[in-house]
Write a protein that holds these residues in place. Structure first.
Motif, PDB file in Angstrom:
ATOM      1  N   LEU A  51       0.831  -1.125   0.047  1.00 35.60           N
ATOM      2  CA  LEU A  51       0.048   0.065   0.044  1.00 35.60           C
ATOM      3  C   LEU A  51       0.873   1.253   0.032  1.00 35.60           C
ATOM      4  N   LYS A  52       0.675   1.895  -0.976  1.00 35.55           N
ATOM      5  CA  LYS A  52       1.774   3.317  -1.142  1.00 35.55           C
ATOM      6  C   LYS A  52       0.846   4.553  -1.378  1.00 35.55           C
ATOM      7  N   VAL A  53       1.312   5.611  -0.974  1.00 35.50           N
ATOM      8  CA  VAL A  53       0.824   6.789  -0.945  1.00 35.50           C
ATOM      9  C   VAL A  53       1.838   7.736  -1.595  1.00 35.50           C
ATOM     10  N   SER A  54       1.356   8.585  -2.769  1.00 36.51           N
ATOM     11  CA  SER A  54       2.293   9.131  -3.306  1.00 36.51           C
ATOM     12  C   SER A  54       1.675  10.543  -4.017  1.00 36.51           C
ATOM     13  N   ALA A  55       2.500  11.412  -4.627  1.00 36.96           N
ATOM     14  CA  ALA A  55       1.923  12.589  -5.073  1.00 36.96           C
ATOM     15  C   ALA A  55       1.097  13.324  -4.031  1.00 36.96           C
ATOM     16  N   VAL A  56       1.464  13.493  -2.842  1.00 41.81           N
ATOM     17  CA  VAL A  56       0.984  14.069  -1.872  1.00 41.81           C
ATOM     18  C   VAL A  56       0.917  15.503  -1.788  1.00 41.81           C
ATOM     19  N   SER A  57      -0.109  16.498  -2.079  1.00 49.02           N
ATOM     20  CA  SER A  57      -0.083  17.733  -2.283  1.00 49.02           C
ATOM     21  C   SER A  57      -0.766  18.521  -0.808  1.00 49.02           C
ATOM     22  N   THR A  58      -1.546  19.549  -0.781  1.00 48.63           N
ATOM     23  CA  THR A  58      -2.028  20.367   0.343  1.00 48.63           C
ATOM     24  C   THR A  58      -3.280  19.793   0.354  1.00 48.63           C
ATOM     25  N   SER A  59      -3.983  19.263  -0.711  1.00 53.74           N
ATOM     26  CA  SER A  59      -5.188  18.749  -0.664  1.00 53.74           C
ATOM     27  C   SER A  59      -5.691  17.492  -1.368  1.00 53.74           C
ATOM     28  N   THR A  60      -4.564  16.731  -2.026  1.00 51.60           N
ATOM     29  CA  THR A  60      -4.538  15.373  -2.619  1.00 51.60           C
ATOM     30  C   THR A  60      -3.751  14.734  -2.109  1.00 51.60           C
ATOM     31  N   ALA A  61      -3.835  13.299  -2.686  1.00 54.37           N
ATOM     32  CA  ALA A  61      -2.956  12.264  -2.468  1.00 54.37           C
ATOM     33  C   ALA A  61      -3.207  11.045  -3.263  1.00 54.37           C
ATOM     34  N   VAL A  62      -2.271  10.277  -3.867  1.00 59.35           N
ATOM     35  CA  VAL A  62      -2.592   9.374  -4.686  1.00 59.35           C
ATOM     36  C   VAL A  62      -2.384   7.630  -4.033  1.00 59.35           C
ATOM     37  N   VAL A  63      -3.295   6.940  -3.738  1.00 55.92           N
ATOM     38  CA  VAL A  63      -2.877   5.853  -3.005  1.00 55.92           C
ATOM     39  C   VAL A  63      -3.079   4.532  -4.168  1.00 55.92           C
ATOM     40  N   SER A  64      -2.149   3.667  -3.983  1.00 56.63           N
ATOM     41  CA  SER A  64      -1.816   2.572  -4.985  1.00 56.63           C
ATOM     42  C   SER A  64      -1.766   1.185  -4.181  1.00 56.63           C
ATOM     43  N   TRP A  65      -2.386   0.112  -4.640  1.00 56.46           N
ATOM     44  CA  TRP A  65      -1.804  -0.931  -4.022  1.00 56.46           C
ATOM     45  C   TRP A  65      -2.094  -2.273  -5.210  1.00 56.46           C
ATOM     46  N   ASN A  66      -1.487  -3.344  -4.692  1.00 54.39           N
ATOM     47  CA  ASN A  66      -1.452  -4.574  -5.555  1.00 54.39           C
ATOM     48  C   ASN A  66      -2.790  -5.147  -5.374  1.00 54.39           C
ATOM     49  N   SER A  67      -3.186  -5.867  -6.381  1.00 55.68           N
ATOM     50  CA  SER A  67      -4.581  -6.729  -6.446  1.00 55.68           C
ATOM     51  C   SER A  67      -4.410  -7.857  -5.811  1.00 55.68           C
ATOM     52  N   VAL A  68      -5.888  -8.393  -5.377  1.00 56.96           N
ATOM     53  CA  VAL A  68      -5.591  -9.631  -4.400  1.00 56.96           C
ATOM     54  C   VAL A  68      -6.724 -10.399  -5.232  1.00 56.96           C
ATOM     55  N   PRO A  69      -6.100 -11.877  -5.582  1.00 54.82           N
ATOM     56  CA  PRO A  69      -6.941 -12.540  -6.234  1.00 54.82           C
ATOM     57  C   PRO A  69      -8.275 -13.127  -5.495  1.00 54.82           C
ATOM     58  N   GLY A  70      -9.290 -13.222  -6.071  1.00 49.86           N
ATOM     59  CA  GLY A  70     -10.296 -13.755  -5.586  1.00 49.86           C
ATOM     60  C   GLY A  70     -11.367 -12.608  -4.830  1.00 49.86           C
ATOM     61  N   ALA A  71     -10.812 -11.319  -4.908  1.00 49.89           N
ATOM     62  CA  ALA A  71     -11.351 -10.347  -4.170  1.00 49.89           C
ATOM     63  C   ALA A  71     -12.677  -9.706  -4.868  1.00 49.89           C
TER      64      ALA A  71
END
Length: 607
Positions: free
Chosen positions: A249-269
């Motif tokens: 689980l990663k948080v990137s491109a953080v600014s004063t009012s936004t942030a981008v959250v990314s993660w790996n997919s989970v099989p079967g979810a």
């Protein structure tokens, strides 16, 4: 005279009885007759010493009232529950019976008291029809029997048995209810031979099996229970997932009012649930929020989050209606950028040149200036402009010049400096060193100055503090500052008691050290040992844990010498959230977070 008649209509003188009536009586009630019987009633006129004329009628009494609403209330595997409505009148009781179909006699018979209206006939055969009769018993005799046909249930298996939505440690079982069943026995067995079961009530048609092993195949069986009898077994097979939690689980491109959250997919979810809220230190800056995302989504941009706020972010994996393990991360949004390195670069008798450093995200800059007795003049400048000349100024006045970055419709913090045309200007003021609780400043000595004044104030508000040093100083260390905090610092020259134009710089103290190496070792079926690396300068640690599906948190305050701690009484197969913070007196350091499943698996650290 009251005389019963035979079935052929003949008088039965032996059963004849006489009633004597007074001369003034013209009606009489004849009682104690037999039900459903023909009678001859004769009235004679009586005179002293003489019998006069007579009149005779024939009547028939009605049958005794029958039981009404005789019915089967409940069909069992080996029983029938029957109910009825008792008739009016004086009853002795009831007789209920099942006659034999092929020869005289009864399969079942039972005399029942008059005050009941239901009865269970048991010890019957499975899946068979029975004709059950009942009659009311009166002092005068029995009523006419009434009958009903009932059928016992068949010993059948559970139908529509589905085992689905497997995670690493759970599966969901669903089934259709079986008529007449008093409960169900659900059993699960692994290929390694581990078997468990549970007895469920008749109102169950869903159950989540927990505490399973990762990546294992299970045989799931269910059978209905009818009292002490177990019905046929229905079987299904399923395999738990190798992994049902997000590993990255990663948080990137953080600014004063936004942030981008990314993660790996989970099989079967079947989807994900993303939740974020301010950490306890920032409660009130923003409200908790969450949203559901489909299974194809592995990146999402958070918008409209509060500036300069630390958030805890949790991502849960969804498997149908079940919520799988969560993974957490923290991030902090940038403050509304304050303009740094704002300073006077040169001046004449009627002009002042100011300059500043660029601010990421600013759409423009707002520059204003005024004297003590004038209204401020305002100039908006494009974000590409980092220099401006103020013209047509009064050389006899002291000017206060203010700048702030503009972010769309929002303005960042203001930075101000003052300029006196008659005074010495400070040069080459800069921050040489930054610590957790201190700044070290340096500057170029000004000719003719008798000393220097250093002032500082937190950007988010607070008391301004200052210190004056002699002309021999070319540096100064500000101490006892708050960690992770931005400050406005001004340095001005002094001539006697008069203060010259200040040069403003900005800086932010470092974060407090956090706990590193936070892992779980020696995990058993109901306990785990948490280990971490000692934090230099910490006065202790705050250790907390809770099951991921509840909010009841347990906490221990540990001394500075602790580098491990054993937690017992945990639930097998469940996932727990563990957090630890170093303590610095009354101040808490940054949080370190870890999820651990209590089944002897390796842990992962998520900061």
């Amino acid at each position: 005279m009251v005389t019963p008649l035979s079935s052929e209509g003949q008088l039965l003188p032996v059963q004849q009885r006489q009633m004597d009536l007074k001369a003034d009586v013209s009606t009489a009630m004849v009682t104690e007759l037999s039900p459903k019987t023909d009678y001859s009633l004769t009235v004679y006129a009586m005179y002293p010493g003489l019998i006069g004329d007579s009149a005779t009628i024939k009547v028939k009494t009605t049958p005794l009232p029958e039981v009404s609403n005789f019915r089967v209330i409940e069909e069992g595997l080996f029983s029938l529950r029957l109910g009825w409505t008792p008739p009016q009148g004086k009853l002795n009781g009831f007789k209920i019976f099942i006659p034999r179909s092929n020869r005289p006699g009864f399969i079942y018979e039972q005399l029942l008291p008059r005050d009941i209206s239901s009865h269970v006939i048991d010890s019957l055969e499975e899946d068979k029809k029975y004709t059950v009769s009942i009659y009311a018993v009166y002092p005068e005799g029995p009523s006419k029997p009434v009958s009903v046909v009932g059928k016992t249930l068949k010993l059948v298996p559970v139908h529509q048995f589905l085992v689905q939505n497997a995670t690493t440690d759970t599966v969901q079982a669903r089934w259709a209810s079986v008529k007449g069943a008093t409960g169900y026995r659900l059993t699960w067995a692994s290929t390694e031979g581990h078997i468990e079961n549970i007895n469920l009530g008749d109102n169950f048609n869903f159950y989540m099996i927990q505490g399973l092993h990762t990546g294992s195949e299970y045989t799931i069986t269910i059978n209905p229970i009818f009292g002490d009898i177990e019905g046929p077994i229905t079987t299904a097979k399923i395999k738990t997932l190798e992994s049902s939690s997000v590993q990255t689980l990663k948080v990137s491109a953080v600014s004063t009012s936004t942030a981008v959250v990314s993660w790996n997919s989970v099989p079967g979810a079947t989807g994900y649930r993303l939740a974020w809220r301010p950490t306890p230190e920032f409660v009130g800056r923003d409200r908790p929020r969450q949203l559901a995302l489909n299974t194809s989504t592995t990146q999402y941009q958070l918008k409209n989050v509060a500036h300069d706020t630390e958030y805890v972010l949790t991502l849960y994996v969804l498997f149908g209606a079940a919520v799988g393990p969560g993974i957490a991360a923290t991030f902090r949004t940038s403050p509304l950028g304050y303009v740094s390195n704002f300073k006077v670069t040169s001046y004449t008798s009627t002009t002042i040149d100011v300059a500043w450093s660029p601010i990421v995200g600013a759409t423009e800059y707002k520059l204003s200036w005024k004297t003590d007795n004038s209204k401020p003049q305002v100039q908006y400048l494009d974000r590409s402009i980092l220099f401006h000349r103020l013209k047509d100024l009064n050389p006899q006045s002291t000017y206060t010049v203010t700048i702030c970055a503009v972010y769309g419709n929002s303005e960042g913090p203001e930075i101000s400096l003052s300029h006196d045309f008659e005074f010495i200007m400070m040069r080459e003021v800069k921050v040489e060193d930054i610590g957790v609780n201190s700044f070290t400043l340096s500057w170029k000595k000004a000719s003719g100055a008798s000393g220097y004044k250093i002032s500082w104030i937190p950007f988010l508000g607070g008391d301004e503090k200052s210190h004056v040093v002699s002309a021999d100083f070319a540096s100064y260390t500000i101490r006892n500052l708050r960690e992770s905090s931005a400050y406005k610092i001004q340095v001005s020259s002094m001539v006697g008691s008069r203060e010259g134009s200040a040069v403003l710089v900005t800086a932010r103290t470092l974060d407090l050290p956090k706990v590193e190496g936070f892992v779980a070792l020696n995990t058993t079926d109901n306990s785990t040992v948490l280990n971490w690396t000692r934090v230099a300068g910490a006065s202790g640690y705050r250790l907390s844990w809770r099951h991921i599906s509840v909010f009841d948190t347990k906490t221990e305050i540990l001394g500075p010498g602790f580098t491990y701690y054993k937690i017992s009484d945990l639930l097998y197969g469940r996932t727990y959230l563990f957090t630890i913070r170093p303590l610095y007196g009354e101040v808490e350091g940054p949080i370190s977070t870890m999820y651990q499943r209590i089944c002897k698996t390796l842990s992962k650290l998520f900061d």
